[in-house]
Design a protein around this motif. Structure first.
Motif, mmCIF file in Angstrom:
data_model
loop_
_atom_site.group_PDB
_atom_site.id
_atom_site.type_symbol
_atom_site.label_atom_id
_atom_site.label_comp_id
_atom_site.label_asym_id
_atom_site.label_seq_id
_atom_site.Cartn_x
_atom_site.Cartn_y
_atom_site.Cartn_z
ATOM 1 N N PRO A 55 0.700 -1.573 -0.140
ATOM 2 C CA PRO A 55 0.031 0.099 -0.048
ATOM 3 C C PRO A 55 0.833 1.388 -0.090
ATOM 4 O O PRO A 55 1.796 1.199 0.241
ATOM 5 N N ASP A 56 0.216 2.425 -0.652
ATOM 6 C CA ASP A 56 1.018 3.558 -0.511
ATOM 7 C C ASP A 56 2.206 3.712 -1.572
ATOM 8 O O ASP A 56 2.983 4.634 -1.154
ATOM 9 N N GLU A 57 1.865 2.904 -2.673
ATOM 10 C CA GLU A 57 3.044 3.299 -3.345
ATOM 11 C C GLU A 57 3.211 4.854 -3.814
ATOM 12 O O GLU A 57 2.296 5.160 -4.274
ATOM 13 N N TRP A 58 4.482 5.048 -4.325
ATOM 14 C CA TRP A 58 4.599 6.528 -4.513
ATOM 15 C C TRP A 58 6.015 6.792 -5.484
ATOM 16 O O TRP A 58 6.988 6.053 -5.336
ATOM 17 N N LEU A 59 5.828 7.590 -6.390
ATOM 18 C CA LEU A 59 6.842 8.167 -7.091
ATOM 19 C C LEU A 59 7.403 9.510 -6.570
ATOM 20 O O LEU A 59 6.741 10.335 -6.609
ATOM 21 N N HIS A 60 9.007 9.339 -6.581
ATOM 22 C CA HIS A 60 9.510 10.719 -6.102
ATOM 23 C C HIS A 60 9.705 11.469 -7.329
ATOM 24 O O HIS A 60 10.480 11.209 -8.429
ATOM 25 N N ILE A 61 8.913 12.456 -7.709
ATOM 26 C CA ILE A 61 8.899 13.242 -8.973
ATOM 27 C C ILE A 61 10.085 13.881 -9.342
ATOM 28 O O ILE A 61 10.637 13.857 -10.538
ATOM 29 N N PRO A 62 10.914 14.467 -8.514
ATOM 30 C CA PRO A 62 12.321 15.225 -8.958
ATOM 31 C C PRO A 62 13.231 14.360 -9.242
ATOM 32 O O PRO A 62 13.759 14.448 -9.974
ATOM 33 N N PHE A 63 13.384 13.113 -8.500
ATOM 34 C CA PHE A 63 14.353 12.174 -8.783
ATOM 35 C C PHE A 63 13.825 11.224 -9.994
ATOM 36 O O PHE A 63 14.861 11.289 -10.978
ATOM 37 N N ALA A 64 12.504 11.281 -10.534
ATOM 38 C CA ALA A 64 12.348 10.578 -11.733
ATOM 39 C C ALA A 64 12.597 11.399 -12.960
ATOM 40 O O ALA A 64 12.980 11.241 -14.083
ATOM 41 N N LYS A 65 12.428 12.703 -12.723
ATOM 42 C CA LYS A 65 13.007 14.122 -13.707
ATOM 43 C C LYS A 65 14.555 13.620 -13.830
ATOM 44 O O LYS A 65 15.315 14.043 -15.008
ATOM 45 N N GLN A 66 15.278 13.503 -12.751
ATOM 46 C CA GLN A 66 16.740 13.449 -12.827
ATOM 47 C C GLN A 66 17.024 11.938 -13.645
ATOM 48 O O GLN A 66 17.920 11.910 -14.157
#
Length: 477
Positions: A447-458
């Motif tokens: 549960p609560d899977e999440w994407l780290h947006i700034p890291f995904a950009k990098q």
């Protein structure tokens, strides 16, 4: 290539285009086929593929072709073919970028305000099933290709494969690779975005992946259950026979696997890598697990723990049947016991040889002549990264310096990605970059899977730089 323009292009695309569409992908309950028997009827996998296909097709990448490939009875796959930029020589070959669009089921209660099919952005995080594992990958790969072109860089011919069966062990992928073989061309670089690492401070590179053998083992002794006061001591308990068989597979004191076909020598460079990881990144070398107070780990040596998790075989019992709930268990000598065996294998172990050995060990000289059933196999080979070419080593150093401000870090992973081993066999001379936006707290599969947006950009910027370096290295060869 104008690196500042590259970064600005990626940042703008993520804010204006990627996050809205990725949020829409989260809303699709595209549960992998192994967890949804009616997947074809429900149509969610097909909807996920069409959603991403529509987004990529609308991007306007020059000459790009987007195609949903569907073989009879198999989960669909998205195939995107992007021609090389004019400055990339044909000697650069083809870049294959891989991700998947199928998802794990919800698996438990999500926190208040969150849900598996409910995209929620809080600060730098996008919550929802499949956001980090692995829905972002197709968007990152496409955005990287676009940004390279906008910033004046180069990329070789690129094909993007987004499958919908990875969470089920990629059972359909061999058939798709065979079907698309001629269209893939000569793959010289594979970029897999289904990985990650211990933090969001650097690019993490996967150096190895474990294989797996899963099987269901059933022990039968009676046609029906009998009163334990009448039968015990005359007919052995199926649970005791099960324990005897399990002890053939695993040392109950140490957890060491006794099946020789499941054990391989650990390469010296991987031992050194484990020691470097523990010395330089102790906070991420060994996963922080929710152990209960007083529970000890299997070793006090963290290097050995890393090797246990990446290069040594392990056994987990992941399911059982034939056992009633303790609250309603009567005084019965049960007729049978069944367990689900889940072995993690070293990266270079032969999974089929391990499966055959497992079956032989369990069905030879069976205690008390019990009836043994071994079936429902799932077999997966591991993967060991080839040595990086000079151009790739140099490009990764540059990515570490310019994008993250920290060197890239390699590490083995205890899980598996079936696609890597398949491609490694098919393209033995290709270079591999297995990375991604997952962190050790991204809650993939739970549960609560999440994407780290700034890291995904990098990560997107890192991929773009590697594409440009690869095209230029090919042009110089």
């Amino acid at each position: 290539m104008d690196h500042q323009k590259l970064r600005d292009s990626i940042s703008n695309a993520w804010a204006a285009d990627v996050l809205p569409s990725l949020s829409g992908l989260v809303e699709i309950p595209a549960v992998s086929a192994a967890y949804d028997a009616a997947w074809e009827e429900n149509g969610h996998l097909r909807a996920a593929v069409e959603h991403v296909r529509g987004w990529i097709a609308a991007r306007g990448l020059p000459g790009a072709r987007c195609e949903v490939v569907r073989l009879d009875g198999r989960a669909p796959l998205l195939f995107v073919d992007v021609p090389a930029t004019p400055g990339a020589a044909a000697t650069a070959g083809t870049v294959l970028l891989y991700g998947h669009l199928d998802k794990q089921p919800p698996l438990g209660d999500w926190s208040e305000g969150l849900g598996p099919w409910q995209p929620v952005i809080r600060g730098d995080r996008l919550y929802g099933r499949g956001a980090a594992d692995d829905g972002y990958s197709g968007y990152a790969a496409t955005t990287a290709l676009e940004a390279v072109q906008e910033a004046g860089g180069e990329h070789a011919r690129a094909v993007l494969l987004l499958e919908t069966g990875e969470e089920s062990g990629s059972p359909d992928l061999p058939a798709y690779l065979e079907h698309l073989g001629d269209r893939l061309g000569e793959v010289s670089l594979v970029v897999c975005l289904d990985g990650g690492g211990g933090d969001y401070e650097r690019l993490w590179l996967t150096s190895s992946l474990r294989g797996a053998v899963q099987a269901t083992l059933t022990v039968r002794l009676l046609e029906t259950g009998v009163h334990s006061g009448l039968g015990s001591g005359i007919v052995p308990s199926s649970f005791r026979v099960m324990r005897q068989l399990l002890d053939r597979l695993e040392d109950p004191e140490t957890g060491e696997i006794k099946v020789p076909e499941m054990v391989v020598p650990i390469p010296d460079e991987r031992r050194a890598e484990a020691a470097e990881l523990v010395a330089g990144h102790p906070e991420v070398a060994v996963p922080k697990l929710p152990v209960l107070p007083g529970v000890r780990r299997v070793s006090d040596d963290e290097v050995e723990l890393v090797l246990n998790n990446t290069w040594r075989p392990t056994l987990s019992i992941t399911g059982a049947a034939g056992l009633p709930d303790p609250a309603v268990a009567g005084a019965v000598l049960r007729p049978w016991t069944s367990v689900r065996l889940s072995f993690r294998l070293p990266p270079t172990a032969d999974a089929e040889a391990a499966r055959a050995a497992l079956e032989r060990v369990l069905t030879t000289d069976v205690p008390y002549g019990a009836q043994i059933e071994v079936g429902e196999f799932m077999v997966l080979n591991g993967w060991h990264a080839p040595t990086a070419a000079p151009w790739l080593e140099a490009a990764l150093r540059q990515v570490g310096d310019d994008v993250f401000g920290r060197p890239c870090q390699s590490m083995g992973i205890g899980g598996g990605i079936p696609f890597m081993e398949m491609l490694g066999r098919r393209y033995p001379r290709a270079q591999f970059v297995v990375t991604g936006a997952l962190g050790n707290d991204s809650n993939a599969h739970v549960p609560d899977e999440w994407l780290h947006i700034p890291f995904a950009k990098q990560v997107t910027e890192a991929v773009a730089r590697l594409l440009d370096a690869h095209a230029r290295a090919g042009a110089q060869s």
